[in-house]
Design an enzyme around this catalytic site. Structure first.
Site, PDB file in Angstrom:
ATOM      1  N   HIS A  76       4.731   0.868  -0.937  1.00  0.00           N
ATOM      2  CA  HIS A  76       3.980   1.876  -1.690  1.00  0.00           C
ATOM      3  C   HIS A  76       4.506   1.969  -3.122  1.00  0.00           C
ATOM      4  O   HIS A  76       3.737   2.116  -4.068  1.00  0.00           O
ATOM      5  CB  HIS A  76       4.065   3.238  -1.008  1.00  0.00           C
ATOM      6  N   HIS A  99       2.092  -6.425   6.993  1.00  0.00           N
ATOM      7  CA  HIS A  99       3.207  -6.812   6.133  1.00  0.00           C
ATOM      8  C   HIS A  99       3.694  -8.236   6.407  1.00  0.00           C
ATOM      9  O   HIS A  99       4.080  -8.954   5.486  1.00  0.00           O
ATOM     10  CB  HIS A  99       4.356  -5.816   6.289  1.00  0.00           C
TER      11      HIS A  99
END
Length: 298
Positions: free
Chosen positions: A77, A285
């Site tokens: 993030h 991811h």
């Protein structure tokens, strides 16, 4: 086009999604050409870990970069917010092995960057220009296409086979729309994943304030109560399948938008902005960072 850093330092505080620790992250201006670096201030000698694809060490429910004995997790993030705001160089001092999860999105970080100001530096920015289409297929069914384009854009589709979280797509045609369309999209977890993740030592800091919690498979009352208590949330309505959060979704496709946010953060590990179009199916991811590594070494 010139490189940029932040104008003034700023600090963000909050708990870590996986460790549950109270964490302080201080963002500092950095010299041109230095890139994005994390400093573990809680460790002897304050080791530095560069935010690069070559340093990715793990990708279970977040991206972890590591150098020597020092690692820093859940950086996606932060990386997305820095990339979206055109920050090439920044040093982030963190007093724990992960950055704070805040509200589970990149909005707080992006807003803080804008408030701190963005400073132009006297060095040319380098770009990863996609000259030829590249396709990636993974054993888990994930697919990526990295295509030539004049600017950076992403189309991302999630497909969990869930009765609650339907197959959905999110699109970002211009990085300038990041704050409006992507930044506030929160991370998410399925109730059925809670206990296995906790047994792995993860999501100790997860709750309804920093994650969308999805109840999509019927469970008996005792089991669901046990799982929600493990996550530290009680008194939620589990009488029917759906999203357990009291705060409604910001968008109907908020989970897909969050996965797109993660792609931006993971691709930022290439170490420079990308000129190309990304089309992703079932991103995560693990596959995101494999694509980053391929581009990094291209």
């Amino acid at each position: 086009m010139l490189q940029h850093t932040i104008q003034n330092k700023f600090t963000l505080e909050g708990k870590g999604l996986h460790t549950g620790l109270q964490i302080t992250a201080t963002f500092l201006p950095a010299p041109a050409g230095s890139g994005i670096k994390f400093v573990r201030t809680d460790m002897a000698d304050k080791p530095v870990v560069e935010a690069l694809a070559s340093n990715v060490a793990a990708t279970e429910r977040g991206t972890v970069v590591k150098k020597g004995e020092a690692s820093i997790s859940t950086i996606e993030h932060t990386m997305a917010a820095l990339m979206a705001n055109g920050i090439d160089n920044c040093t982030i001092e963190v007093n724990a092995p992960e950055v704070p999860i805040l509200d589970g999105s990149a909005a707080i970080i992006s807003n803080a960057i804008k408030k701190a100001g963005i400073a132009e530096q006297q060095a040319e920015r380098k770009f990863m220009e996609i000259k030829k289409a590249q396709y990636f297929k993974f054993p888990n069914g994930s697919e990526f296409a990295v295509l030539p384009a004049d600017d950076f854009s992403i189309e991302s589709t999630v497909d969990f086979g869930s009765s609650v979280l339907n197959k959905q797509t999110a699109i970002l045609n211009n990085i300038s729309d990041f704050d409006k369309d992507i930044a506030a999209a929160r991370t998410f977890v399925f109730v059925r994943e809670i206990e296995p993740l906790l047994k792995m030592g993860l999501i100790k800091g997860g709750d309804l304030d920093n994650a969308i919690v999805i109840y999509d498979q019927p469970m008996d009352k005792d089991t669901i109560n046990h799982l929600t208590t493990l996550l530290g949330v009680e008194g939620v309505n589990t009488d029917k399948l759906g999203y357990l959060n009291k705060r409604p979704l910001a968008w109907e496709n908020e989970p897909a938008r969050h996965k797109l946010l993660d792609i931006i953060g993971d691709l930022a590990l290439v170490g420079m902005p990308i000129k190309g179009k990304i089309v992703a199916y079932k991103p995560g991811h693990g596959v995101n960072t494999q694509v980053s590594k391929a581009l990094f070494n291209f």
